[in-house]
Design an enzyme around this catalytic site. Structure first.
Site, PDB file in Angstrom:
ATOM      1  N   ARG A  63     -73.726 -81.292 -93.157  1.00  0.00           N
ATOM      2  CA  ARG A  63     -72.543 -81.471 -92.500  1.00  0.00           C
ATOM      3  C   ARG A  63     -71.947 -79.994 -91.922  1.00  0.00           C
ATOM      4  O   ARG A  63     -70.943 -80.029 -91.103  1.00  0.00           O
ATOM      5  CB  ARG A  63     -71.291 -82.091 -93.399  1.00  0.00           C
ATOM      6  CG  ARG A  63     -71.599 -83.438 -93.672  1.00  0.00           C
ATOM      7  CD  ARG A  63     -70.535 -84.014 -94.536  1.00  0.00           C
ATOM      8  NE  ARG A  63     -69.358 -84.055 -93.870  1.00  0.00           N
ATOM      9  CZ  ARG A  63     -68.884 -84.958 -93.107  1.00  0.00           C
ATOM     10  NH1 ARG A  63     -69.509 -85.877 -92.690  1.00  0.00           N
ATOM     11  NH2 ARG A  63     -67.607 -84.786 -92.429  1.00  0.00           N
ATOM     12  N   SER A  97     -59.104 -72.621 -90.987  1.00  0.00           N
ATOM     13  CA  SER A  97     -57.923 -73.461 -91.408  1.00  0.00           C
ATOM     14  C   SER A  97     -56.648 -72.522 -91.480  1.00  0.00           C
ATOM     15  O   SER A  97     -56.726 -71.423 -92.089  1.00  0.00           O
ATOM     16  CB  SER A  97     -58.255 -74.067 -92.611  1.00  0.00           C
ATOM     17  OG  SER A  97     -57.209 -74.798 -93.347  1.00  0.00           O
ATOM     18  N   HIS A 105     -38.235 -86.809-102.473  1.00  0.00           N
ATOM     19  CA  HIS A 105     -37.426 -85.893-102.646  1.00  0.00           C
ATOM     20  C   HIS A 105     -36.260 -85.851-101.160  1.00  0.00           C
ATOM     21  O   HIS A 105     -37.000 -85.985-100.100  1.00  0.00           O
ATOM     22  CB  HIS A 105     -37.838 -84.591-102.973  1.00  0.00           C
ATOM     23  CG  HIS A 105     -36.939 -83.505-103.152  1.00  0.00           C
ATOM     24  ND1 HIS A 105     -36.392 -82.710-101.972  1.00  0.00           N
ATOM     25  CD2 HIS A 105     -36.197 -82.923-104.196  1.00  0.00           C
ATOM     26  CE1 HIS A 105     -35.287 -81.873-102.540  1.00  0.00           C
ATOM     27  NE2 HIS A 105     -35.380 -82.137-103.744  1.00  0.00           N
ATOM     28  N   ASP A 158     -35.550 -76.126-104.679  1.00  0.00           N
ATOM     29  CA  ASP A 158     -35.030 -77.363-105.142  1.00  0.00           C
ATOM     30  C   ASP A 158     -35.718 -78.113-106.208  1.00  0.00           C
ATOM     31  O   ASP A 158     -35.248 -78.306-107.356  1.00  0.00           O
ATOM     32  CB  ASP A 158     -34.132 -78.132-104.354  1.00  0.00           C
ATOM     33  CG  ASP A 158     -33.204 -79.411-104.939  1.00  0.00           C
ATOM     34  OD1 ASP A 158     -32.472 -78.607-105.447  1.00  0.00           O
ATOM     35  OD2 ASP A 158     -33.403 -80.383-105.089  1.00  0.00           O
ATOM     36  N   CYS A 218     -54.513 -94.442-114.942  1.00  0.00           N
ATOM     37  CA  CYS A 218     -54.984 -95.954-114.054  1.00  0.00           C
ATOM     38  C   CYS A 218     -55.430 -96.870-115.159  1.00  0.00           C
ATOM     39  O   CYS A 218     -56.547 -96.377-115.879  1.00  0.00           O
ATOM     40  CB  CYS A 218     -56.038 -95.711-113.065  1.00  0.00           C
ATOM     41  SG  CYS A 218     -55.146 -94.105-111.819  1.00  0.00           S
ATOM     42  N   CYS A 225     -59.255 -96.605-115.094  1.00  0.00           N
ATOM     43  CA  CYS A 225     -59.939 -95.101-115.091  1.00  0.00           C
ATOM     44  C   CYS A 225     -61.384 -95.068-115.549  1.00  0.00           C
ATOM     45  O   CYS A 225     -61.402 -95.492-116.701  1.00  0.00           O
ATOM     46  CB  CYS A 225     -58.916 -94.076-115.611  1.00  0.00           C
ATOM     47  SG  CYS A 225     -59.335 -92.501-115.561  1.00  0.00           S
ATOM     48  N   CYS A 281     -59.600 -87.420-117.594  1.00  0.00           N
ATOM     49  CA  CYS A 281     -58.216 -87.855-117.240  1.00  0.00           C
ATOM     50  C   CYS A 281     -57.269 -88.019-118.740  1.00  0.00           C
ATOM     51  O   CYS A 281     -56.188 -87.669-118.563  1.00  0.00           O
ATOM     52  CB  CYS A 281     -58.300 -89.118-116.461  1.00  0.00           C
ATOM     53  SG  CYS A 281     -58.591 -88.675-114.605  1.00  0.00           S
TER      54      CYS A 281
END
Length: 389
Positions: free
Chosen positions: A88, A103, A203, A356, A376, A379, A384
């Site tokens: 790729r 980028s 937010h 904030d 999850c 999962c 995790c």
């Protein structure tokens, strides 16, 4: 302290929130330099995917990306990841060449970090001085290197601050797992006290910044079609295998969209669509490109694309949305007017929102959101669990 850690287990409680959101919006940037020689009391690790700064870095970026089991689980990953990355690389190098050679996400993250800590030093002197650190998952500066720098600087309190407003196990989850693996690999307890900002999809500052940019972009459409513009909120898609495990990302992206449309008083019709599908498996849809074609067939020929899950410009906005969809696909489909809403980048409302979010977190008793403590339901990632314990 035992090392069965989650990022948020390393923290002492701090004082309660003292500043309202409106007071933050009205605050001015200060002249405090985040690169001050003073030992930073609070370090904010800004977590994101990252991107190659030049075409020579593309292969390494792709190799790290395809090697990440949290993002793309592959059979025989150790062998397949280099193979896929090599195949790729030429195509992705060409895409980056078309958007300036690399980028811009590091540039924007550093600008956002600088302004965030300037505001924080003014509105939160009890946790100052503040210093930001950039921690990318697949490009330099890598998350692990940023953590080492924070430890070297003698940071007392560390905040892992995801730059993905909406949580996904594939993005924020992967970055938090990387922090866990980093310390486990070193077999050491962190010297810093860690807490986590793991999501901030609704937010007020985020919502206000999106709404402001959308209003500005709608004004650029011809007046006689402005009310007929379809707002297409576009977010990075996920494989349905991930969604069906219980990933909260689709619901959180939808919550951002709903709040933004409320702010706009539902001025236009809108849809949430999904981009960047890779491979033959089923992904969350409808896809952005297919939706553009569908609207064209239905004679809805005035479209506004809003990258709702990206806060900074990168290849998905500058190449995929701008070049592939707007400059090429939309023209072929017969779309009359199509624009992309500007990314948040250096939007002042957004920059003050970042400050904030951090201040509110520092003044709270939370080590992380309650959602982060819940795996999850389906999962399959062994990391995790320990990361949350």
């Amino acid at each position: 302290m035992s090392f069965n850690l989650k990022i948020s287990n390393f923290v002492t409680k701090t004082i309660r929130h003292q500043y309202s959101w409106s007071s933050i919006v009205n605050s001015r940037f200060t002249s405090t330099d985040s690169k001050t020689a003073k030992k930073p009391k609070t370090g904010i690790l800004m977590l994101n995917l990252g991107g190659p700064e030049n075409t020579n870095q593309v292969y390494d970026f792709l190799l790290r990306l395809f090697s990440d089991k949290d993002l793309i689980p592959l059979p025989a990953q150790k062998f397949l990841a280099p193979f896929i990355a090599k195949r790729r690389t030429p195509k992705i190098q060409d895409q980056y060449s078309q958007i300036g050679g690399g980028s811009p996400i590091k540039k924007w993250t550093e600008l956002q970090g600088e302004e965030m800590v300037r505001i924080l030093d003014e509105i939160s002197p009890e946790t100052a001085p503040h210093k930001f650190y950039v921690g990318f998952r697949y490009a330099e500066p890598l998350t692990e290197d940023a953590i080492s720098k924070m430890e070297e600087d003698g940071v007392e309190r560390a905040v892992a601050f995801t730059q993905y407003p909406q949580y996904s196990c594939s993005t924020t989850g992967s970055s938090l797992n990387a922090i866990y693996r980093h310390y486990k690999g070193l077999n050491k307890v962190p010297q810093m006290k860690w807490t986590t900002i793991d999501r901030w999809a609704t937010h007020p500052g985020l919502v206000d910044a999106f709404a402001e940019n959308i209003k500005k972009e709608l004004e650029k459409f011809p007046e006689d079609v402005r009310n007929d513009v379809v707002i297409m909120f576009s977010a990075h898609s996920l494989p349905m295998t991930v969604v069906n495990r219980g990933d909260t990302y689709p619901a959180e992206v939808a919550s951002t969209v709903n709040r933004v449309m409320e702010k706009l008083n539902f001025s236009n019709s809108y849809r949430l669509v999904w981009q960047s599908k890779v491979g033959p498996q089923e992904w969350l849809g409808p896809q952005t490109d297919e939706s553009i074609e569908g609207f064209a067939k239905n004679k809805r020929l005035n479209l506004l694309l809003v990258p709702i899950a990206f806060t900074s410009d990168h290849i998905e906005t500058l190449f995929e949305l701008d070049l592939e969809y707007i400059d090429d696909l939309a023209k072929k489909a017969g779309i009359k007017n199509i624009r992309r809403c500007e990314s948040l980048n250096d939007n002042p409302i957004f920059l003050r929102a970042l400050a904030d979010i951090v201040k509110t977190h520092l003044n709270s008793d939370e080590m992380c959101s309650k959602q982060l403590t819940l795996r999850c339901p389906k999962c399959i990632n062994d990391v995790c669990g320990p990361m949350r314990e």
